[in-house]
Each structure stands twice: as structure tokens, then as C-alpha cells.
Design an enzyme around this catalytic site. Sequence first.
Site, PDB file in Angstrom:
ATOM      1  N   ASP A  34      46.091   8.306 -20.221  1.00 21.11           N
ATOM      2  CA  ASP A  34      46.656   8.060 -21.550  1.00 21.11           C
ATOM      3  C   ASP A  34      45.568   7.946 -22.615  1.00 21.11           C
ATOM      4  OD1 ASP A  34      48.626   7.632 -23.388  1.00 21.11           O
ATOM      5  OD2 ASP A  34      49.077   5.580 -22.775  1.00 21.11           O
ATOM      6  N   ASN A  82      58.030  14.028 -21.840  1.00 21.17           N
ATOM      7  CA  ASN A  82      57.073  14.662 -22.753  1.00 21.17           C
ATOM      8  C   ASN A  82      57.635  15.890 -23.471  1.00 21.17           C
ATOM      9  OD1 ASN A  82      54.110  13.857 -20.758  1.00 21.17           O
ATOM     10  ND2 ASN A  82      54.984  12.783 -22.493  1.00 21.17           N
TER      11      ASN A  82
HETATM   12  C1  FPP Z   1      48.766  11.076 -22.649  1.00 20.78           C
HETATM   13  O1  FPP Z   1      48.037  10.993 -23.855  1.00 20.78           O
HETATM   14  C2  FPP Z   1      48.424  12.303 -21.969  1.00 20.78           C
HETATM   15  C3  FPP Z   1      49.306  13.304 -21.693  1.00 20.78           C
HETATM   16  C4  FPP Z   1      50.731  13.262 -22.048  1.00 20.78           C
HETATM   17  C5  FPP Z   1      48.879  14.533 -21.045  1.00 20.78           C
HETATM   18  C6  FPP Z   1      47.817  14.390 -19.997  1.00 20.78           C
HETATM   19  C7  FPP Z   1      47.232  15.705 -19.845  1.00 20.78           C
HETATM   20  C8  FPP Z   1      45.932  15.998 -19.639  1.00 20.78           C
HETATM   21  C9  FPP Z   1      44.887  14.988 -19.388  1.00 20.78           C
HETATM   22  C10 FPP Z   1      45.451  17.376 -19.649  1.00 20.78           C
HETATM   23  C11 FPP Z   1      46.293  18.366 -18.900  1.00 20.78           C
HETATM   24  C12 FPP Z   1      46.221  18.229 -17.425  1.00 20.78           C
HETATM   25  C13 FPP Z   1      46.001  19.248 -16.588  1.00 20.78           C
HETATM   26  C14 FPP Z   1      46.172  19.029 -15.129  1.00 20.78           C
HETATM   27  C15 FPP Z   1      45.591  20.566 -17.030  1.00 20.78           C
HETATM   28  P1  FPP Z   1      48.824  10.928 -25.228  1.00 20.78           P
HETATM   29  O2  FPP Z   1      48.910  12.306 -25.782  1.00 20.78           O
HETATM   30  O3  FPP Z   1      50.146  10.249 -25.058  1.00 20.78           O
HETATM   31  O4  FPP Z   1      47.852  10.058 -26.081  1.00 20.78           O
HETATM   32  P2  FPP Z   1      48.233   8.991 -27.196  1.00 20.78           P
HETATM   33  O5  FPP Z   1      49.014   7.904 -26.509  1.00 20.78           O
HETATM   34  O6  FPP Z   1      46.895   8.536 -27.693  1.00 20.78           O
HETATM   35  O7  FPP Z   1      49.024   9.712 -28.250  1.00 20.78           O
END
Ligand code: FPP
Length: 267
Positions: A34, A82
Site C-alpha cells: 500500500d 480496485n
Molecule cells: C495500493 O496503493 C497498491 C495497489 C492497489 C496496487 C499494487 C500494485 C503494485 C505494487 C504494482 C503491480 C504489481 C504487479 C505484480 C505487476 P494505492 O494506490 O492504494 O496507494 P494510496 O493508498 O497511497 O493511494
Amino acid sequence: MPLGPTDALPKEETKVTEQISCPLHPLHVAIIMDGNGRWAKGRGQIRTMGHKAGVNALKRTITAAVDLGVTHLTVFAFSTENWRRPVSEVNDLMGLLRAFIKSDLERLRKEGVCVRIVGQEQGLPGDIVTMVKEAHDKTKDNSRFFLQVALNYGAQADIVNAVKTIAKMAKSGALNPEDISVESFPGFLSTSGLPPLDLLIRTSGEHRLSNFLLWEAAYAEFVFQDILWPDYGREPLKAALDIFARRDRRFGATESGQEAGHVNQPA
Ligand code: FPP
């Protein structure tokens, strides 16, 4: 429909029996990666740049996990919730997954990593479904390290799918309801075949499970770290494993888990 080994089995009639081979003392760690959006915002960049940096953090973390004695790593790449994000961000995340498989799968295969992607097939772009199945096919004989990527995954839906399968089997007479047990139920989840989850890490200072591994986390230790995911790597993982090593895991018993026979310590 779950992706992964359950797809290879005749639907409804067969209990998932595939056991993923693993070393004698498995250490199964799961991570809710996250903070990508906040990392990007803090740099005046668009959210996708945070996800891109997040992929690099994942690569660093896989290398560190192997090195630090983790045997199984489950990461939450995309939840069923998501899809509520802007279409452009969803497309970018799918693009990053495509790029990750194209650029890194062969290296992971050569390094002895078995890759499995779990979650619901429905809703995913067709080429991604094909790619994730190929990723598992190409690496399924590897046993040095197991990487499980949760994609379009929601634990509640996974549990409901398992219950549906069990109900249909019971209705058709293929399963005696008396045989359903705490031990047999996880065999119907898309995550089946892995050792019990030992440690669940969430980055970015949030303290939620967000519909991740609800069944599997029953006796996992939780470590919440303030670091944003794109900054993750060896040091924060080592710190989380050190915290885990100091925890007294009792599994509901009175002494250090001896009754349950579970004692897991990182190398
Ligand atoms: C949460 O951060 C993260 C995600 C929803 C996506 C996680 C994905 C990756 C690390 C990269 C893709 C993975 C692969 C396997 C290619 P957020 O966007 O919710 O962050 P925030 O809470 O700061 O808005």
C-alpha cells in the site's frame, strides 16, 4: 472462477489436492503493498508512477525474501474492489502486470521461483488470463521459492466460491457434509496448497485487511509498517521479519505453539 491450479481440475467434482512442494520449514509471508498513490503524490507525479515504482519495490522484495529465508510470498496486486478506480489507472496497472510477466518471468523461472496468480478470471482482459496461466505452467515445477500474486482477488468471494463448490458436491453426493472440516475447507480456496500464512505485512501506515486472505490469516502475525510501498525492499522486510521472530506464537495454546507444532523463525 479462480485462476491457478483449481482451473486444471474438473469443476465441482474434485477437491483441490495439489500440494505445492516447499522446504522443511516454510515461512509464508503476505504483503499488502500500500501507498503507491501517496508516494507519487508526494513527488508531484501521477499515481501510475507510484505503481511503476511499486513494481520495482516488488522485485527488490522478492530478491530479499529469498535471501532472508522466506519460502512463500503472497502479494496483493489488485483487489476485486480496485475496479472502482479510474479506468486509466486500472489499465495502467494491467499494463504493469503484462510488462512484469514479459520482463521477469523467465528470470524468475531460472531462479527456481514458482509463480501462481490467484483471483477471479471474470473481468480480467483475455490476454492477461492467458499470460497468468502460462506463467504458472512455465514455473509450476519450481520449488525454491513460491510467489503467489493475488489479482482481481477478494477473500470473501473466494470463500463464497469454495462454499458453492462444496454445496454442489454435497448435493450431487460427491461429498459427505460430515467430512467438511477446518482442515479440508482451505483445499477449496484458490490459495490452496500453500503452507499456513505466518506473517502479514501492510505498508503505508494503514491498519486494515481489505478483504485479503481472511481465512488464511487466522493465525498469522500482523506487522504494519509506515513506509510507502515504492520505498520497500530488503531493510524494511528484514525489520518485519525481526519483529515476527520476537513474537510468541501460541496458536490458542498456552506455551509457544508447541501443542500446535508450529514454530516458524526467519533465517
Ligand atoms: C495500493 O496503493 C497498491 C495497489 C492497489 C496496487 C499494487 C500494485 C503494485 C505494487 C504494482 C503491480 C504489481 C504487479 C505484480 C505487476 P494505492 O494506490 O492504494 O496507494 P494510496 O493508498 O497511497 O493511494
